[in-house]
Write a protein that holds these residues in place. Sequence first.
Motif, PDB file in Angstrom:
ATOM      1  N   GLN A 340       4.803  -0.610   0.068  1.00 32.99           N
ATOM      2  CA  GLN A 340       4.120   0.230  -0.918  1.00 32.99           C
ATOM      3  C   GLN A 340       4.488   1.685  -0.652  1.00 32.99           C
ATOM      4  OE1 GLN A 340      -0.079  -0.623  -1.151  1.00 32.99           O
ATOM      5  NE2 GLN A 340       0.250  -2.831  -1.098  1.00 32.99           N
ATOM      6  N   LEU A 341       5.213   2.259  -1.585  1.00 34.59           N
ATOM      7  CA  LEU A 341       5.706   3.625  -1.417  1.00 34.59           C
ATOM      8  C   LEU A 341       4.586   4.643  -1.258  1.00 34.59           C
ATOM      9  CD1 LEU A 341       8.665   4.085  -3.924  1.00 34.59           C
ATOM     10  CD2 LEU A 341       8.705   4.573  -1.473  1.00 34.59           C
ATOM     11  N   ASP A 342       3.474   4.418  -1.932  1.00 33.81           N
ATOM     12  CA  ASP A 342       2.444   5.460  -1.972  1.00 33.81           C
ATOM     13  C   ASP A 342       1.881   5.786  -0.599  1.00 33.81           C
ATOM     14  OD1 ASP A 342       1.097   2.778  -2.454  1.00 33.81           O
ATOM     15  OD2 ASP A 342      -0.662   4.042  -2.170  1.00 33.81           O
ATOM     16  N   VAL A 343       1.916   4.816   0.341  1.00 35.77           N
ATOM     17  CA  VAL A 343       1.307   5.095   1.641  1.00 35.77           C
ATOM     18  C   VAL A 343       2.080   6.158   2.415  1.00 35.77           C
ATOM     19  CG1 VAL A 343       0.239   2.824   1.790  1.00 35.77           C
ATOM     20  CG2 VAL A 343       2.486   3.178   2.796  1.00 35.77           C
ATOM     21  N   TYR A 344       3.371   6.297   2.152  1.00 29.01           N
ATOM     22  CA  TYR A 344       4.149   7.345   2.827  1.00 29.01           C
ATOM     23  C   TYR A 344       3.661   8.720   2.386  1.00 29.01           C
ATOM     24  CZ  TYR A 344       7.167   3.530   4.261  1.00 29.01           C
ATOM     25  OH  TYR A 344       7.646   2.364   4.823  1.00 29.01           O
ATOM     26  N   GLY A 345       3.397   8.839   1.083  1.00 23.94           N
ATOM     27  CA  GLY A 345       2.821  10.084   0.596  1.00 23.94           C
ATOM     28  C   GLY A 345       1.442  10.322   1.169  1.00 23.94           C
ATOM     29  N   GLU A 346       0.663   9.242   1.320  1.00 28.88           N
ATOM     30  CA  GLU A 346      -0.686   9.376   1.869  1.00 28.88           C
ATOM     31  C   GLU A 346      -0.648   9.880   3.306  1.00 28.88           C
ATOM     32  OE1 GLU A 346      -3.349   9.236   0.275  1.00 28.88           O
ATOM     33  OE2 GLU A 346      -3.044   7.973  -1.491  1.00 28.88           O
ATOM     34  N   LYS A 401       5.926   6.422  -7.298  1.00 25.20           N
ATOM     35  CA  LYS A 401       6.917   7.503  -7.300  1.00 25.20           C
ATOM     36  C   LYS A 401       6.224   8.871  -7.205  1.00 25.20           C
ATOM     37  CE  LYS A 401      10.124   4.384  -8.078  1.00 25.20           C
ATOM     38  NZ  LYS A 401      10.952   3.863  -6.986  1.00 25.20           N
ATOM     39  N   VAL A 402       5.099   9.003  -7.885  1.00 25.17           N
ATOM     40  CA  VAL A 402       4.350  10.264  -7.802  1.00 25.17           C
ATOM     41  C   VAL A 402       3.938  10.537  -6.361  1.00 25.17           C
ATOM     42  CG1 VAL A 402       2.188  11.412  -8.467  1.00 25.17           C
ATOM     43  CG2 VAL A 402       3.562  10.227 -10.193  1.00 25.17           C
ATOM     44  N   MET A 403       3.527   9.494  -5.647  1.00 26.13           N
ATOM     45  CA  MET A 403       3.097   9.692  -4.274  1.00 26.13           C
ATOM     46  C   MET A 403       4.277   9.956  -3.340  1.00 26.13           C
ATOM     47  SD  MET A 403      -0.072   9.705  -4.666  1.00 26.13           S
ATOM     48  CE  MET A 403      -0.717   9.665  -2.999  1.00 26.13           C
ATOM     49  N   ALA A 404       5.453   9.429  -3.683  1.00 26.29           N
ATOM     50  CA  ALA A 404       6.651   9.812  -2.930  1.00 26.29           C
ATOM     51  C   ALA A 404       6.936  11.294  -3.147  1.00 26.29           C
ATOM     52  CB  ALA A 404       7.841   8.960  -3.367  1.00 26.29           C
ATOM     53  N   TRP A 405       6.783  11.748  -4.385  1.00 23.31           N
ATOM     54  CA  TRP A 405       6.891  13.183  -4.682  1.00 23.31           C
ATOM     55  C   TRP A 405       5.914  13.978  -3.823  1.00 23.31           C
ATOM     56  CZ3 TRP A 405       2.933  16.299  -6.265  1.00 23.31           C
ATOM     57  CH2 TRP A 405       3.267  17.590  -6.693  1.00 23.31           C
ATOM     58  N   LEU A 406       4.691  13.441  -3.688  1.00 22.68           N
ATOM     59  CA  LEU A 406       3.655  14.137  -2.930  1.00 22.68           C
ATOM     60  C   LEU A 406       4.082  14.356  -1.485  1.00 22.68           C
ATOM     61  CD1 LEU A 406       0.660  15.153  -2.995  1.00 22.68           C
ATOM     62  CD2 LEU A 406       0.027  12.870  -2.170  1.00 22.68           C
ATOM     63  N   ALA A 407       4.744  13.374  -0.897  1.00 23.75           N
ATOM     64  CA  ALA A 407       5.167  13.507   0.494  1.00 23.75           C
ATOM     65  C   ALA A 407       6.093  14.712   0.676  1.00 23.75           C
ATOM     66  CB  ALA A 407       5.870  12.226   0.944  1.00 23.75           C
ATOM     67  N   PHE A 408       7.077  14.844  -0.199  1.00 27.70           N
ATOM     68  CA  PHE A 408       8.019  15.956  -0.069  1.00 27.70           C
ATOM     69  C   PHE A 408       7.370  17.287  -0.452  1.00 27.70           C
ATOM     70  CE2 PHE A 408      10.797  12.253  -0.434  1.00 27.70           C
ATOM     71  CZ  PHE A 408      11.581  12.445   0.697  1.00 27.70           C
TER      72      PHE A 408
END
Length: 604
Positions: A340-346, A401-408
């Motif tokens: 789940q990509l979003d956890v990286y942003g989290e 994808k939005v949460m991947a954006w959040l990470a950067f």
Amino acid sequence: MPAPIEDYALVGDTHTAALISRAGSVDWLCVPRFDSGACFAALLGTEEHGHWLLAPAGEIRRTTRRYRGDTLVLETEHETADGTVRVVDCMPPRRHEADLFRIVEGIDGAVPMRMEFRIRFDYGRVVPWVRRTATGISAIAGPDAVELVADVPLEGRDFATYSEFTVREGQSAAFSLTWHPSTEAPPPPLDPRWAVKHTEQIWRDWSARCNYEGEWREAVMRSLLTLKALTYAPTGGILAATTTSLPEALGGVRNWDYRYCWIRDATFTLYSLLLAGYESEARAWRDWLVRAVAGRPSELQIMYGVAGERRLTELELDWLPGYEGSRPVRIGNAASQQFQLDVYGEVVDLLHQAALGGIEQEESVWRVQRAVLDFLEGAWREPDEGIWEVRGPRRDFTHSKVMAWLAFDRAVRSVKEFGLDGPVDRWRAIRDEIHQEVCRKGFDADRNTFTQFYGSERLDASLLMIPLVGFLPIDDERVQGTIAAIRRDLGRDGFLARYQNDEQVEGVHGREGAFLPCTFWLVDCLALSGKRREARGIFERLLELRNDVGLLSEEYDSEAGRMLGNFPQAFSHVSLIDSARNLSSMREGPAERRRGGSEPAGES
């Protein structure tokens, strides 16, 4: 049949917790930890699977409950034709063992009482060997042992323990249950009346640290107490709920184990704790996260055990019939192995928010974020299972994808705000590339709304996070179009479903109730849109869903007027705290959501 979910109250000792019905039955208790086997499992079966009833023997005319102020000491008053009694329940701060105390107090008259104690280890499967002691009984099976001490005579029959007694005005009768390893001698018993007073004082001292004084203080304080009760004290981990397999639809198969710590809940929780003045709890949660995710970023999980365990093997307990026939009953959670990509942003966002909240950004913590970002540079393009842990095919979920954006985005801000070292130009370029792709592939221009995944026409309430994390401003036409579309297509009697159920996408059949955290996100979006009166109206309707002691589950069936899903649900209570603060802060002007306010990401 177990009681309705909303009929349960919670007592706990920050290692485990018990659920007690309005009728006075302890129907759920796992020992010694939240995720251990249950010794009372009637919640997912029948009385034969373990319960502890303490109630008037005759007809009850009226029952009222409350916590003693801002504590986890529960009081239940029963009015009968013979008089009124009060039952006080609590679990004091943990020694090495787990203790549950129950005291019956006579208010007026002379009330006949009954006690039924049926202990069953391993989720109702194991009947222990029971023997009498000088003060009660001892029950033992395998690694587990419990001691029941009572002020009144006990009688054993039919593999259960009973007592019938009368409590008069001014009298009381106390019971204590203590779990200990079967290889060790029972600990010296605590005085139940002292334990209740001691427990009450500890919770009052903890509650006094809260600095929220807004309009909804009672609701916020009860939610904070619930989060503390869901905290595993030895590690600081905060689990999603105390239960497993409470259904998302009665009689359905969407029954999952929530006795674990979800990464995506982490930032919401940390922010709520920090803003309420609980820095030590927020720091412990931050430290738990860093320990749990340590290792290869490619092996990052969406959830962990309360001590950071990674192996959460999912099993089905076929001897339990399930809550109101909702089967299968599951322990463990196979979603722990999903991508789940979003956890990286989290993860990156939580550590950024912790630094903003005054928790120092150690070099080792920054190295964890750098490792996550290095992995995400290539991984963000991959499809995933998404925020809702679907068990169907992987897809390019827009929220992910939005949460991947959040990470950067947060990495760029951390370099700028805290003077940290990193390839900020490269991160900024990746951030802008993700932003442009989401706006191109995740947006349906004909319908003026973002969609659940690229190329889809489906909607998803997680898209409400787009303005809340600062991906686009709240007044952007695409954002307003998305909010309107979600309300139109996912609205259920004023509340929101997570998405439109579809077995091909989800990999599991059946429907579910309205998802309460998503409805709180709608409150936040409306408040940020300047529609404070409408936001307040929905928020107050959400508050009305709480049960009589202020607790919320994960979902709600508006047609049946019943709670659904695991209980009490941390995500719901965190979202309540967040929305209350957003609405309170808007009295004096526009509020910024806890994650909002990124630097400009370019035109998309």
